[in-house]
Design an enzyme around this catalytic site. Structure first.
Site, PDB file in Angstrom:
ATOM      1  N   GLY A 184       0.787  -1.310  -0.025  1.00 53.64           N
ATOM      2  CA  GLY A 184      -0.121   0.081  -0.106  1.00 53.64           C
ATOM      3  C   GLY A 184       0.992   1.255   0.086  1.00 53.64           C
ATOM      4  O   GLY A 184       2.029   1.091  -0.385  1.00 53.64           O
ATOM      5  N   HIS A 204     -16.603   5.792   9.784  1.00 52.23           N
ATOM      6  CA  HIS A 204     -16.593   6.743   8.943  1.00 52.23           C
ATOM      7  C   HIS A 204     -18.412   7.407   8.903  1.00 52.23           C
ATOM      8  O   HIS A 204     -19.102   6.265   8.614  1.00 52.23           O
ATOM      9  CB  HIS A 204     -16.094   6.664   7.806  1.00 52.23           C
ATOM     10  CG  HIS A 204     -15.930   7.593   6.817  1.00 52.23           C
ATOM     11  ND1 HIS A 204     -17.075   8.251   6.338  1.00 52.23           N
ATOM     12  CD2 HIS A 204     -14.956   8.043   6.339  1.00 52.23           C
ATOM     13  CE1 HIS A 204     -16.253   9.404   5.511  1.00 52.23           C
ATOM     14  NE2 HIS A 204     -14.972   9.126   5.592  1.00 52.23           N
ATOM     15  N   ARG A 260     -14.545  12.952  12.035  1.00 48.32           N
ATOM     16  CA  ARG A 260     -15.674  11.797  11.737  1.00 48.32           C
ATOM     17  C   ARG A 260     -16.338  11.380  13.016  1.00 48.32           C
ATOM     18  O   ARG A 260     -17.244  10.861  12.895  1.00 48.32           O
ATOM     19  CB  ARG A 260     -14.780  10.734  11.172  1.00 48.32           C
ATOM     20  CG  ARG A 260     -14.121  11.328   9.859  1.00 48.32           C
ATOM     21  CD  ARG A 260     -13.187  10.533   9.009  1.00 48.32           C
ATOM     22  NE  ARG A 260     -12.852  10.870   7.905  1.00 48.32           N
ATOM     23  CZ  ARG A 260     -12.213  10.287   6.996  1.00 48.32           C
ATOM     24  NH1 ARG A 260     -11.324   9.233   7.401  1.00 48.32           N
ATOM     25  NH2 ARG A 260     -11.824  10.681   6.099  1.00 48.32           N
ATOM     26  N   HIS A 265     -14.256   2.033   9.316  1.00 48.72           N
ATOM     27  CA  HIS A 265     -13.509   2.461   8.235  1.00 48.72           C
ATOM     28  C   HIS A 265     -12.063   2.236   8.338  1.00 48.72           C
ATOM     29  O   HIS A 265     -11.449   1.932   7.642  1.00 48.72           O
ATOM     30  CB  HIS A 265     -13.816   3.858   7.871  1.00 48.72           C
ATOM     31  CG  HIS A 265     -13.117   4.648   6.712  1.00 48.72           C
ATOM     32  ND1 HIS A 265     -13.049   4.214   5.720  1.00 48.72           N
ATOM     33  CD2 HIS A 265     -12.259   5.808   6.722  1.00 48.72           C
ATOM     34  CE1 HIS A 265     -12.257   4.989   4.998  1.00 48.72           C
ATOM     35  NE2 HIS A 265     -11.683   6.016   5.370  1.00 48.72           N
ATOM     36  N   GLU A 309      -1.166   2.177   8.394  1.00 49.74           N
ATOM     37  CA  GLU A 309      -2.225   2.153   9.241  1.00 49.74           C
ATOM     38  C   GLU A 309      -1.938   0.856  10.284  1.00 49.74           C
ATOM     39  O   GLU A 309      -2.548   0.858  11.260  1.00 49.74           O
ATOM     40  CB  GLU A 309      -3.616   1.839   8.412  1.00 49.74           C
ATOM     41  CG  GLU A 309      -4.780   1.493   9.473  1.00 49.74           C
ATOM     42  CD  GLU A 309      -6.086   1.190   8.442  1.00 49.74           C
ATOM     43  OE1 GLU A 309      -5.911   1.207   7.252  1.00 49.74           O
ATOM     44  OE2 GLU A 309      -7.206   1.010   8.907  1.00 49.74           O
ATOM     45  N   ARG A 324      -8.844   9.693  13.739  1.00 49.60           N
ATOM     46  CA  ARG A 324      -7.988  10.280  12.537  1.00 49.60           C
ATOM     47  C   ARG A 324      -8.855  11.316  11.906  1.00 49.60           C
ATOM     48  O   ARG A 324     -10.079  10.943  11.565  1.00 49.60           O
ATOM     49  CB  ARG A 324      -7.541   9.138  11.713  1.00 49.60           C
ATOM     50  CG  ARG A 324      -6.513   9.646  10.488  1.00 49.60           C
ATOM     51  CD  ARG A 324      -6.377   8.368   9.552  1.00 49.60           C
ATOM     52  NE  ARG A 324      -7.239   7.503   9.012  1.00 49.60           N
ATOM     53  CZ  ARG A 324      -8.165   8.144   7.911  1.00 49.60           C
ATOM     54  NH1 ARG A 324      -7.849   9.207   7.448  1.00 49.60           N
ATOM     55  NH2 ARG A 324      -8.936   7.370   7.315  1.00 49.60           N
ATOM     56  N   LEU A 376      -3.534   9.011   4.132  1.00 44.91           N
ATOM     57  CA  LEU A 376      -2.720   8.845   2.860  1.00 44.91           C
ATOM     58  C   LEU A 376      -1.361   9.643   3.490  1.00 44.91           C
ATOM     59  O   LEU A 376      -0.044   9.237   2.928  1.00 44.91           O
ATOM     60  CB  LEU A 376      -3.327   9.711   1.652  1.00 44.91           C
ATOM     61  CG  LEU A 376      -4.517   9.057   1.385  1.00 44.91           C
ATOM     62  CD1 LEU A 376      -5.073   9.854   0.111  1.00 44.91           C
ATOM     63  CD2 LEU A 376      -4.534   7.606   1.010  1.00 44.91           C
TER      64      LEU A 376
END
Lengths: 225, 251, 658
Positions: free
Chosen positions: C54, C278, C349, C420, C444, C454, C460
Site C-alpha cells: 500500500g 466513518h 468523523r 472504516h 495504518e 484520525r 494517506l
C-alpha cells in the site's frame, strides 16, 4: 527493424500504405467521372496512362502498396489471432460504439481484393496490359476506354457486382481512413469525433464517385439521354 | 425494493493453468436485485460450500470499483453489460428473472488462467516496470507548485491516470491488444511536464515490452474504450502512437 | 466466566518511545543529524523484507531500494497496485499554506493532535506535519495528476476537523493516484532488480532469532506452498483490522493476520479499541451484503446532513409514504450545523458519526431500516450549478447511483456510519520499530499518529510519510549495527519451527470439516463487534461481547468447514486463517475498550459523556497508550501503559461548536 518488429511500426506501415491507396482511389474516382462528362477526355487520360514509362512506374508503386498492405494485414491478423489465445469466448456481444467494419477489416479487405481481380481482368488487362503486350483481344482499341466502360456497364449484372464491391469498399474505408490517422497519431480527444466524420465523408465521396459510372450507364444515360 | 430473481449460471471451471476447463451450470434462487454481482457469486459459493463442493475461484478485493482486481466476462462483456463500472459494482437489477448468465474468465494469450475465473495479469505489471514511471528518487524534488500545469492538461492526465489496470481492454479486444492500458500511462506522463522529459524513452520501452509479452496489435476497433470501466479514451492511443513514432524518427 | 470480573493485569514497565530530546520543532532534524547511517557498499549486503504494497509499503520498499538496500516485497493481491490504499477518495493533507489561509506545520500538528482527542504522541505527530509538504512535492514529481487551478497551481479543498483548506486531491481518486505514484516508484525498482516482488503471497508468521526479527513465513496463495524468507529487518505495512467487523469499508483481503502474528511474537498491540467509524457510507441494505461503500468525506464540503425535524415525517419516510424532497426547509433538522455552528458539516468523523447514530436512535432516521440520514446537495446545486457539482463529485455520484439505484442530483443521498479505519495497531517507537528488535511497522498497521481519532485526508499523509520520509531513515539506525550479520540460512531451527507452526495450524483448520462456512462465522463475529464494540460501548455490553467472542472462537475451531486442499489455491482456507486472527483482534478490542473507562475520539463509552452527549475524556487516569503484551495462547494479555506527556500542547475538551 522496428517497422516489422514493433506493433506500432507495423501499424505505421498499414496506415501509410492505406493512406496511399486512399489517395489513389480519390484520383481514380475523379478520373472515372470524366467518362460521364466527356468520353473523349476520358480516352485522353487513358492514352496518357497507357504504356508509358511513368504510368508503368506509378502502376508498380501502386501494386507494391497493395502488396505491402495485404501482406501486413495478413501478418497482423495472424499475430492478433495468436494473441487472442487458444480458447475463445462462448458468448460474444457487440459493444456500443464499435463499428462492424472495424472488427471485420480483413474480411472486407478480402472482398475488395476478390473484386479487384475481376476489375483488373475487366479493365487493366484489356487496356494497359494489352498495350503493353500488343495482344489484341477485344473489339475496341485499347485506348478507347470510354467504349469499354460503356459496354461493360450496359450489362446490369456487372453494375450490381460493382455496386456490391463498392459497398464493401465503403465499409473498409470508413474504418480505414480514421484508423490510419489514429495510427499516425494525428488525433486527440477533440478531433476524435471529427476525424471519424471526415473519414466517413471522404469514403462516401470516393464511393459515390465510383458508383456514379455504373449507375449512369445502367440507367442507360450513356447511350444518349 | 426487495425484489428477488432466479438465475441459471454457466460458469467456466478450470482446476489449474494446464487443466482442461469446461462450463458448469448452476441454479441460484432468490437473488436480491439490490445485491452486487460479486455478492451473488458469494451466495453461489456459500451454496457450493454447503454442498461440500469447491467454490468458484475469482479475483476481487476492494469491491468499490477502484482496485481493478475483479474481472469476469459476463454475457459477452468484460465487467458485464452495464457501462462504466467494474464487476463488483454491477448490480443484479441489470438481470431478469429466469435469465441464463454465462461467466467466463478474461481470454487473452498474455493473461493465462490460474484457476476458474482467475487470470494472471502480471504482464501489465511488467509493462509498467519497463518504463511506466518518472525516474525520480525520494527526496530532492522541486516544490509542487514550481512548475504550473494548465488545468485542462492536468485534467486530461487525470483521465488517463484513472486506469485501474483491470485488463478489460485486452480482454475485450479481438486482437488481445493492451494498447489502451499502455497508452493511458504513456499519455498521462507525456502530458505532464514531469514525465515529458523522458517521454520518448518511456514510449519505446513500454511498447517493446508490450510486444514482447505477446499482446496483439491495435487495429483501432475501440472495443477497449467501450468496455473500459473508467472510460479511458482511445485518444490516448493516438498520443501514444505520436510519442512512439516521434521517438523512433528521432533515433 | 470465572475470570470475568478479574481486572486486567497491569505492569508498570516503562515503555520507552525513544523520543529525541529538544524542542518539538527540532526533534526530527536532531534525530536525523545524529542517527547512524549505512554506507552504500554495506546497503547492498543488507536484506529488508517489506510486507504490504500500500502507500506505506510501496513507498518504503521503493525508497529503501533506491538507497541501495536489497528489498523483498510481499503483496497479497496479484499486483502491488491493488492495495487498499487505492480506495481512498478525498485527499491528502499538507501544511503548504498555498491558499494563504493561515496554515502552518504547527497548525496541522495541532489539528491532528486535537482531532485525535489528545491521545497521540506529540513528537510523532509534529514530524508527520513536518514531512507532509515533502510528500506533495514528491508525488508531483512522480507525475501524480493533482487537481489544479486555472492558473496551473495546485488546488485544495477542506476536510473535517480543520478550518483551513489544506487537502490536495486528484478528483475523487486521490488514494488511487498516490498509490499509483508509489507503485510506479516501486515498479521502477522491481525493473532494476533491487526489489524482488512476491505477489499473491500472504505473510503468516514472523521469524524471531535471538530476539530479533529475521524473516517471515509466507504462503504462496497460488500453489498453497508455505515458504521461508530471511532478511536483516522486517517491515510490516499490512493495514488495519477493520474487517473484524465483517462489514466495513475495507477490501476483502484487508486483514489483521500479520499484526496478530507480530503481537504473538512479542510486539505490543496498542490501542486496539480505537476504531474509526466513518459517517458517510452507503447504509446496509441486505443480509447478502459483503462490504460497505464509503462516500468520500469531501462530500461534506458541499453536502448538508439532515434528518426530518419531526418523528412523524421520519416514520412516513421510512414507510415510503413521503420522500425527502417533500420536506420543506423548515421541516429539516440540519443537526450538525445546529449542534456545531463553528465547524458545521465539517466536524471530525467521530463526532459526525455519533451525531448520526444519536438521531437514528432517537427515531429520526430515514431509509427503510431507519438507519440512515440524508446528505443533501440541493443547496450546492442551486449555488454552484449541477455542472460544478458534477465536476467535483461526479464519480462519487455515479458510484452511489450504481449501488443504490437513486439519482443523488435529484434526491438526497442516504448515508450511515460504518467501520472504516483503525487508529490502533502495532505499537512502535519514534523510529517505527516495534517492541521486537528489527521488526518495524508502518502505515495504518501501526498505532502511532492518529490518537483516538484520525482526521480525514491524514491516512494517506501518514502512510506516505512513514514510507518515503521516516522509515528509510530510522531503519538505518538499526541496520547500521547489522552490517556484520551475514545472510542466514532459512534452514535454521527458528525458521523450521515457525514454518511448522503455520503448517500445523493449516492442518488443524483443514481437519475440522465442520458444518459452518468461514463467512458465516465471520458474520457472527462482525455482528457482535458492531453491536457491542461499535459506535457506542458500555461495560455490560463489552463484557457480554467478550463472552460471545469466546463462543465464536470455540465454534470456529470446532465447526468450520473448509473445502478443497491446503496444497493448492484455496480461498476458503485463506479466509479461515484471517478469521482466526480477527477473533483474536476482536477480543483484544473489547478488552481494551473495557479497560478504557473514558470516551475519547472513536472510542465512546456511553457511561462517560457530557450532558450534551459529547465524549468525556479522563486525562487524569487515561492519558496513556494502552499496549497489550501477548502472554501465550489462552492466557490473559498484560496491559502496559505508555504515558502520553503533553509538553507543548495544552489539552482541552475538544470543541467544534465555536
Amino acid at each position: 527493424m522496428w517497422l516489422i518488429d514493433s506493433s506500432i511500426g507495423r501499424k505505421l506501415v498499414m496506415s501509410i500504405t492505406g493512406t496511399f491507396l486512399v489517395l489513389f482511389l480519390l484520383f481514380h474516382s475523379i478520373m472515372n467521372l470524366v467518362v460521364i462528362i466527356s468520353p473523349e477526355g476520358y480516352n485522353a487520360i487513358c492514352e496518357f496512362l497507357g504504356a508509358n514509362w511513368y504510368a508503368l512506374v506509378a502502376t508498380s508503386i501502386l501494386a507494391s502498396g497493395f502488396v505491402i498492405h495485404i501482406l501486413y494485414a495478413l501478418y497482423l491478423t495472424f499475430q492478433n489471432m495468436r494473441a487472442r489465445g487458444a480458447e475463445r469466448y462462448a458468448v460474444k456481444n457487440n459493444q456500443k460504439g464499435v463499428s462492424w467494419s472495424s472488427q471485420n477489416m480483413l474480411v472486407l479487405g478480402a472482398i475488395v481484393l476478390g473484386f479487384l481481380v475481376l476489375h483488373m481482368y475487366n479493365f487493366w488487362f484489356k487496356m494497359q496490359f494489352v498495350e503493353l503486350t500488343g495482344i489484341h483481344t477485344g473489339d475496341f482499341h485499347p485506348a478507347d476506354g470510354a467504349a469499354y466502360v460503356q459496354q461493360l456497364f450496359s450489362n446490369w449484372v456487372y453494375c450490381v457486382v460493382y455496386i456490391v464491391w463498392l459497398a464493401a469498399l465503403w465499409l473498409h474505408l470508413t474504418h480505414g481512413i480514421w484508423s490510419a490517422l489514429q495510427s499516425l497519431g494525428l488525433n486527440n480527444k477533440t478531433w476524435l469525433p471529427r476525424v471519424k466524420v471526415i473519414a466517413n465523408v471522404i469514403s462516401t465521396i470516393v464511393v459515390l464517385m465510383f458508383m456514379a459510372v455504373p449507375v449512369y450507364y445502367l440507367l442507360g444515360c450513356g447511350s444518349g439521354c | 425494493m426487495d425484489k428477488t430473481i432466479n438465475l441459471t449460471l454457466k460458469v467456466w471451471r478450470q482446476a489449474g493453468p494446464k487443466a482442461k476447463g469446461k462450463f458448469e451450470t448452476y441454479k441460484i434462487d432468490n437473488v436480491s436485485t439490490d445485491s452486487s454481482f460479486l455478492e451473488m457469486m458469494d451466495v453461489l459459493n456459500e451454496q457450493l460450500v454447503a454442498e461440500r463442493k469447491e467454490p468458484v475461484a475469482f479475483d476481487h478485493d476492494c469491491r468499490e470499483g477502484i482496485c481493478g482486481m475483479c474481472s469476469m466476462y459476463i454475457n459477452g462483456h468484460p465487467h458485464g453489460p452495464d457501462g462504466e463500472i467494474t464487476t463488483c459494482q454491477l448490480h443484479m437489477r441489470n438481470f431478469n428473472d429466469g435469465q441464463t448468465i454465462t461467466i467466463e474468465p478474461w481470454r487473452s494469450a498474455a493473461f493465462p488462467i490460474i484457476k476458474d475465473l482467475m487470470v494472471d495479469r502480471g504482464a501489465y505489471d511488467k509493462i509498467i516496470q519497463a518504463g511506466g514511471y518518472v525516474n525520480v528518487n525520494t527526496g530532492g524534488v522541486p516544490d509542487g507548485n514550481a512548475i504550473p500545469i494548465g488545468k485542462d492538461i492536468a485534467d486530461e492526465a487525470m483521465d488517463a491516470a484513472s486506469c485501474i489496470g483491470c485488463g478489460a481492454c485486452a480482454a475485450a479486444c479481438k486482437n488481445g491488444s493492451a494498447m489502451l492500458f499502455v497508452a493511458a500511462k504513456v499519455s498521462q506522463l507525456a502530458l505532464l511536464p514531469q514525465g515529458k522529459v523522458e517521454g520518448a524513452h518511456r514510449a519505446k520501452a513500454m511498447v517493446a515490452k508490450m510486444d514482447e509479452l505477446g499482446f496483439g496489435n491495435c487495429t483501432n476497433t475501440g472495443a477497449c474504450e467501450a468496455e473500459c470501466p473508467k472510460n479511458v479514451s482511445i485518444s490516448h492511443i493516438a498520443r501514444l502512437n505520436r510519442e512512439f513514432l516521434v521517438a523512433k524518427f528521432q533515433d | 466466566m470465572a475470570k470475568k470480573e478479574e481486572s486486567t493485569a497491569v505492569e508498570t514497565t516503562k515503555i520507552d518511545a525513544k523520543i529525541p530530546a529538544g524542542p518539538l520543532a527540532e526533534k526530527w532534524s536532531n534525530y536525523k543529524a545524529h542517527q547512524k547511517l549505512v554506507n552504500p557498499a554495506n546497503k547492498r549486503r543488507l536484506d529488508v523484507i517489506v510486507v504490504g504494497t500500500g502507500l506505506a509499503g510501496a513507498s518504503a520498499a521503493a525508497s529503501m531500494a533506491e538507497m541501495g538496500f536489497n528489498v523483498l516485497n510481499f503483496c497479497i493481491q496479484d499486483s502491488p497496485r491493488r492495495a487498499h490504499s487505492i480506495a481512498a477518495q478525498g485527499g491528502i493533507n499538507a501544511a503548504k499554506n498555498y491558499q494563504n489561509d493561515g496554515d502552518s506545520v504547527y497548525r496541522l500538528f495541532y489539528d491532528t493532535i486535537k482531532g485525535g482527542d489528545y491521545r497521540a504522541r506529540e513528537a510523532n505527530v509534529y514530524r508527520l506535519a513536518e514531512v507532509s509538504n515533502g510528500i506533495i512535492d514528491q508525488c508531483v514529481a512522480q507525475g501524480v495528476p493533482f487537481a489544479r487551478e486555472y492558473g496551473g497551481l495546485l488546488d485544495n479543498r477542506s476536510f473535517g476537523g480543520a478550518q483551513v483548506s489544506r487537502t490536495f486531491y486528484a478528483k475523487g481518486q486521490t488514494g488511487q493516484q498516490l498509490l499509483l505514484g508509489a507503485y510506479s516508484a516501486l515498479s521502477r525498482q522491481i525493473g532494476k532488480g533491487t526489489v524482488k516482488l512476491y505477489s499473491r503471497y500472504e505473510m503468516l508468521d514472523v521469524v524471531v532469532i535471538d530476539g530479533r526479527a529475521r524473516g517471515i513465513i509466507a504462503r504462496n496463495l497460488v500453489t498453497g506452498k508455505v515458504e521461508r524468507f530471511f532478511a536483516h529487518a522486517v517491515v510490516v505495512g499490512t493495514g488495519g483490522y477493520g474487517n473484524a467487523f465483517f462489514l466495513s469499508t475495507n477490501a476483502m483481503t484487508s486483514n489483521a493476520s500479520a499484526a496478530v502474528q507480530m503481537y504473538k511474537k512479542g510486539a505490543y498491540f496498542a490501542n486496539p479499541a480505537y476504531a474509526q467509524i466513518h459517517p458517510t457510507c452507503i447504509p446496509v441494505h441486505g443480509e447478502f451484503q459483503s462490504k460497505l461503500t464509503l462516500m468520500s468525506e469531501s462530500l461534506r464540503n458541499d453536502g448538508r446532513i439532515w434528518t426530518p425535524k419531526s418523528k412523524e415525517d421520519a416514520e412516513a419516510i421510512r414507510a415510503g409514504k413521503k420522500k425527502a424532497t417533500d420536506l420543506k426547509e423548515d421541516e429539516r433538522d440540519y443537526y450538525l450545523e445546529r449542534r456545531y455552528p463553528a465547524f458545521g458539516n465539517l466536524v471530525p468523523r467521530d463526532v459526525a458519526s455519533r451525531a448520526a447514530k444519536e438521531r437514528c436512535d432517537a427515531g429520526y432516521g430515514v431509509g427503510n431500516t431507519g438507519l440512515a440520514v440524508y446528505l443533501d446537495f440541493s443547496a450546492a446545486i442551486n449555488r454552484l450549478g449541477e455542472d460544478v457539482v458534477r465536476a467535483r463529485y461526479g464519480n462519487l455520484f455515479q458510484m452511489y447511483e450504481k449501488i443504490v439505484d437513486d439519482n443523488p442530483y435529484n434526491t438526497p443521498m442516504m448515508i450511515y456510519p460504518a467501520i472504516h479505519y483503525t487508529m490502533g495497531g502495532i505499537w512502535v517507537d519514534y523510529e517505527l520499530q516495534t517492541s521486537v528488535k528489527g521488526l518495524f511497522c508502518i502505515g495504518e498497521a501501526n498505532f502511532s499518529d492518529h490518537g483516538a481519532n484520525r482526521l480525514g485526508a491524514s491516512a494517506l499523509m501518514q502512510g506516505l510519510a512513514d514510507g518515503y520520509f521516516v522509515l528509510p531513515y530510522t531503519i538505518q539506525n538499526y541496520l547500521a549495527d547489522q552490517i556484520q550479520v551475514p545472510r542466514m540460512s532459512t534452514d535454521l531451527p527458528e525458521f523450521a519451527d515457525a514454518e511448522k507452526s503455520v503448517s500445523d495450524k493449516i492442518k488443524k483448520l483443514m481437519s475440522i470439516q465442520g458444518k459452518k462456512s468461514v463467512d458465516t462465522i465471520h458474520r457472527e463475529l462482525g455482528l457482535i463487534m458492531w453491536d457491542f464494540v461499535g459506535m457506542g460501548r458500555n461495560k455490560a455490553g463489552l463484557e457480554h461481547a467478550l463472552e460471545k467472542i469466546k463462543e465464536v472462537r470455540k465454534e470456529f475451531w470446532s465447526n468450520v468447514f473448509i473445502p478443497g486442499a491446503a496444497d493448492n489455491m484455496n480461498a476458503e482456507l485463506e479466509k479461515a486463517l484471517r478469521v482466526a486472527d480477527f477473533i483474536e483482534i476482536g477480543e483484544l478490542m473489547a478488552r481494551d475498550a473495557l479497560q478504557r473507562e473514558e470516551s475519547c475520539g472513536g472510542h465512546f463509552r456511553e457511561e462517560y459523556q457530557t450532558p450534551e452527549g459529547e465524549a468525556l475524556r479522563n486525562d487524569e487516569e487515561f492519558s496513556f497508550a494502552s499496549c497489550w503484551k501477548f502472554n501465550g495462547e489462552g492466557e490473559e494479555p498484560t496491559l502496559l501503559k505508555e504515558a502520553l506527556d503533553y509538553e507543548f500542547i495544552h489539552r482541552q475538551q475538544r470543541n467544534y461548536k465555536a
